[in-house]
Design a protein around this motif. Structure first.
Motif, PDB file in Angstrom:
ATOM      1  N   LEU A  60      34.154  31.098  42.821  1.00 29.19           N
ATOM      2  CA  LEU A  60      33.897  32.234  43.193  1.00 29.19           C
ATOM      3  C   LEU A  60      34.889  32.885  44.108  1.00 29.19           C
ATOM      4  N   PHE A  61      35.470  32.038  44.763  1.00 23.21           N
ATOM      5  CA  PHE A  61      36.683  32.454  45.691  1.00 23.21           C
ATOM      6  C   PHE A  61      37.740  33.068  44.845  1.00 23.21           C
ATOM      7  N   LEU A  62      37.955  32.388  43.549  1.00 20.12           N
ATOM      8  CA  LEU A  62      39.311  33.111  42.550  1.00 20.12           C
ATOM      9  C   LEU A  62      38.756  34.448  42.289  1.00 20.12           C
ATOM     10  N   THR A  63      37.481  34.768  42.064  1.00 15.85           N
ATOM     11  CA  THR A  63      37.065  36.080  41.640  1.00 15.85           C
ATOM     12  C   THR A  63      37.300  37.084  42.550  1.00 15.85           C
ATOM     13  N   LEU A  64      37.460  36.743  43.864  1.00 17.36           N
ATOM     14  CA  LEU A  64      37.646  37.587  44.963  1.00 17.36           C
ATOM     15  C   LEU A  64      39.079  37.882  45.503  1.00 17.36           C
ATOM     16  N   VAL A  65      40.109  37.132  44.842  1.00 13.71           N
ATOM     17  CA  VAL A  65      41.363  37.380  45.146  1.00 13.71           C
ATOM     18  C   VAL A  65      42.050  38.487  44.523  1.00 13.71           C
ATOM     19  N   PRO A  66      42.984  39.169  45.172  1.00 14.39           N
ATOM     20  CA  PRO A  66      43.611  40.385  44.504  1.00 14.39           C
ATOM     21  C   PRO A  66      44.398  40.144  43.337  1.00 14.39           C
ATOM     22  N   SER A  67      45.044  41.091  42.824  1.00 22.42           N
ATOM     23  CA  SER A  67      45.714  41.082  41.443  1.00 22.42           C
ATOM     24  C   SER A  67      47.171  40.882  41.953  1.00 22.42           C
ATOM     25  N   THR A  68      47.844  40.308  40.742  1.00 24.74           N
ATOM     26  CA  THR A  68      49.157  39.844  40.770  1.00 24.74           C
ATOM     27  C   THR A  68      50.183  41.321  41.106  1.00 24.74           C
ATOM     28  N   ILE A  69      51.246  41.053  41.454  1.00 25.14           N
ATOM     29  CA  ILE A  69      52.291  42.274  41.347  1.00 25.14           C
ATOM     30  C   ILE A  69      53.437  41.838  40.398  1.00 25.14           C
ATOM     31  N   GLN A  70      54.060  40.882  40.477  1.00 23.07           N
ATOM     32  CA  GLN A  70      55.266  40.497  39.749  1.00 23.07           C
ATOM     33  C   GLN A  70      54.766  40.199  38.202  1.00 23.07           C
ATOM     34  N   SER A  71      54.046  39.619  38.021  1.00 19.89           N
ATOM     35  CA  SER A  71      53.306  39.260  36.457  1.00 19.89           C
ATOM     36  C   SER A  71      52.810  40.404  35.745  1.00 19.89           C
ATOM     37  N   SER A  72      52.083  41.177  36.636  1.00 15.90           N
ATOM     38  CA  SER A  72      51.560  42.461  36.133  1.00 15.90           C
ATOM     39  C   SER A  72      52.736  43.405  35.690  1.00 15.90           C
ATOM     40  N   ILE A  73      53.679  43.345  36.300  1.00 12.85           N
ATOM     41  CA  ILE A  73      54.685  44.354  36.072  1.00 12.85           C
ATOM     42  C   ILE A  73      55.511  44.120  34.840  1.00 12.85           C
ATOM     43  N   ALA A  74      55.924  42.437  34.923  1.00 16.59           N
ATOM     44  CA  ALA A  74      56.668  41.973  33.828  1.00 16.59           C
ATOM     45  C   ALA A  74      55.867  42.171  32.520  1.00 16.59           C
ATOM     46  N   PHE A  75      54.676  41.763  32.318  1.00 14.64           N
ATOM     47  CA  PHE A  75      53.869  41.844  31.159  1.00 14.64           C
ATOM     48  C   PHE A  75      53.800  43.343  30.509  1.00 14.64           C
ATOM     49  N   THR A  76      53.476  44.378  31.787  1.00 16.78           N
ATOM     50  CA  THR A  76      53.509  45.625  31.341  1.00 16.78           C
ATOM     51  C   THR A  76      54.788  46.183  30.544  1.00 16.78           C
ATOM     52  N   SER A  77      55.823  45.738  31.097  1.00 14.27           N
ATOM     53  CA  SER A  77      57.063  46.001  30.937  1.00 14.27           C
ATOM     54  C   SER A  77      57.503  45.631  29.375  1.00 14.27           C
ATOM     55  N   ILE A  78      57.118  44.434  29.229  1.00 12.59           N
ATOM     56  CA  ILE A  78      57.298  43.595  27.709  1.00 12.59           C
ATOM     57  C   ILE A  78      56.470  44.388  26.664  1.00 12.59           C
ATOM     58  N   ALA A  79      55.261  44.774  27.107  1.00  7.78           N
ATOM     59  CA  ALA A  79      54.176  45.361  26.185  1.00  7.78           C
ATOM     60  C   ALA A  79      54.497  46.943  26.096  1.00  7.78           C
ATOM     61  N   ARG A  80      55.312  47.428  26.851  1.00  7.77           N
ATOM     62  CA  ARG A  80      56.013  48.875  26.607  1.00  7.77           C
ATOM     63  C   ARG A  80      54.850  49.860  27.309  1.00  7.77           C
ATOM     64  N   GLY A  81      54.316  49.300  28.396  1.00  5.07           N
ATOM     65  CA  GLY A  81      53.233  50.077  29.140  1.00  5.07           C
ATOM     66  C   GLY A  81      53.874  50.925  30.203  1.00  5.07           C
ATOM     67  N   ASN A  82      52.963  51.179  31.345  1.00  5.87           N
ATOM     68  CA  ASN A  82      53.096  52.091  32.310  1.00  5.87           C
ATOM     69  C   ASN A  82      53.704  51.234  33.472  1.00  5.87           C
ATOM     70  N   VAL A  83      55.038  50.856  33.459  1.00  2.73           N
ATOM     71  CA  VAL A  83      55.444  50.108  34.502  1.00  2.73           C
ATOM     72  C   VAL A  83      55.273  50.576  36.103  1.00  2.73           C
ATOM     73  N   PRO A  84      55.557  52.083  36.322  1.00  3.78           N
ATOM     74  CA  PRO A  84      55.473  52.631  37.665  1.00  3.78           C
ATOM     75  C   PRO A  84      53.984  52.194  37.984  1.00  3.78           C
TER      76      PRO A  84
END
Length: 384
Positions: A126-150
């Motif tokens: 339950l605590f896991l579900t309350l934690v905020p999202s990531t920064i670095q890995s979200s950016i990295a995977f979005t970049s690899i997938a050709r998504g909206n990096v900004p």
């Protein structure tokens, strides 16, 4: 002269070859930082801190957490955050996924106790579900997938900032005062230990931002060392209290199965839900990767404050989920990059400038890497 130059060239070539040999293989499914985390858990199991050593490590861990969030504040670009508000629908969608949908599934998992999960493991889930999202890995995977990096940069930053306040409040509400080691005093500790240093970093960013950027590799080692110290302290306390007898292989397998289902549902929901809301492909990619993941970097320090001596079992689900999300999202990102409708890969210089302007792309791993990793080698850069 020619001989000296040739010798120098051979030495340089040898050094570069050595660096290439020492690099973590891109085909390895486990992130190198996870290996260090698991090694730290093993060290705590074999040599837990006791007595005076436990007091010292606890104090050092508290100071490390405060410094960690001070660096978060110093890295986050206020200008980029304000500019990102223009895409408010995307950020609101990510925040709802992170702090509403995820906790709803966490509460639903209560039905799995005690048949599949023990009460302490469920509280960690339950605590896991309350934690905020990531920064670095979200950016990295979005970049690899050709998504909206900004958009991924701002979404991850907003989630981390909101989570400093919202995660402990949700924990107080959903876990309650009866949770292991949890009390309302934890809210005050969160403010003093996490929020105050973060605000201080933001205030001083004008003067220290350049220093942080120039020394991000060194500070990245400090980041990761701080997380390892928090893990060692938490699991040492768990060993001293003998709580590991509560986790059997069957329960651990059950936890992994529940987390696999949770991740699959969130990945599908963020992708198809964003499509139903009318977001374009690039935005859907950012929403999927920012809205389906949880930050080990933010979750570990918060758990050490909220759960005190019982943090070891509380962070176990988060550590397992973190590695699982990296492995699965690495595969998805590479598949998204091969989609027929994928946009051309952005210019490396442009991505680097965007990442540098964000001031917060290194997250807790802080390895100083650009947010635009080499396609097909996510584990060279993604440590969070």
């Amino acid at each position: 002269m020619e001989g000296a130059r040739a010798a120098r060239d051979r030495t340089t070539h040898t050094d570069r070859s050595t660096v290439r040999r020492l690099r973590w293989p891109s085909w390895m499914p486990i992130d190198p930082y996870i290996v260090l985390l698991l090694g730290t858990v093993g060290l705590a199991a074999l040599l837990p801190a006791r007595g005076t050593a436990a007091d010292v490590t606890s104090g050092a861990s508290t100071a490390a957490i405060a410094f960690l969030f001070f660096l978060y504040g110093a890295r986050l670009s206020t200008r980029e955050a304000l500019d990102g508000l223009k895409h408010w629908r995307l950020h609101l969608t990510v925040l709802i996924c992170t702090f509403v949908v995820f906790p709803a599934f966490g509460l639903a998992a209560r039905a799995l106790v005690p048949e599949l999960l023990t009460q302490p493991l469920y509280q960690g889930l339950l605590f896991l579900t309350l934690v905020p999202s990531t920064i670095q890995s979200s950016i990295a995977f979005t970049s690899i997938a050709r998504g909206n990096v900004p958009a991924a940069i701002c979404a991850g930053s907003f989630s981390s900032l909101v989570g400093i306040v919202l995660t402990p409040l949700l924990a107080a509400w959903l876990l309650g005062g009866g949770a292991v080691g949890f009390s309302t005093d934890s809210l005050v500790k969160i403010v003093l230990q996490l929020l105050v240093p973060f605000v201080a970093g933001q205030v001083l960013r004008r003067w220290i931002g350049g220093f942080v950027s120039r020394h991000k590799k060194v500070l990245g080692l400090v980041d990761r060392g701080s997380i390892l110290l928090v893990v060692y302290t938490a699991f040492s306390e768990g060993m001293n209290q003998g709580i590991w007898h509560q986790v059997s292989p069957v329960r651990l397998a059950g936890l992994l199965g529940v987390e696999a289902v949770l991740l699959a549902v969130m990945l599908a929901l963020t992708w198809y839900g964003a499509k139903a809301l009318g977001f374009v492909r690039e935005d859907r990619i950012a929403i999927q990767f920012a809205g389906s993941k949880k930050s080990l970097a933010s979750g570990l320090p918060m758990a050490s404050v909220l759960f005190a001596g019982h943090a070891s079992l509380a962070v176990l689900p988060l550590m397992l989920f973190h590695q699982m999300q990296l492995m699965v999202c690495a595969v998805i990102a590479k598949r998204r990059a091969r989609d027929p409708e994928a946009a051309p890969a952005p210019a490396p210089d442009a991505s680097a400038e965007t990442a540098e302007a964000s001031g917060g792309t290194a997250e807790a791993s802080g390895d100083g890497s650009a947010a635009h990793p080499v396609e097909g080698k996510p584990h060279d850069r993604v440590l969070r």
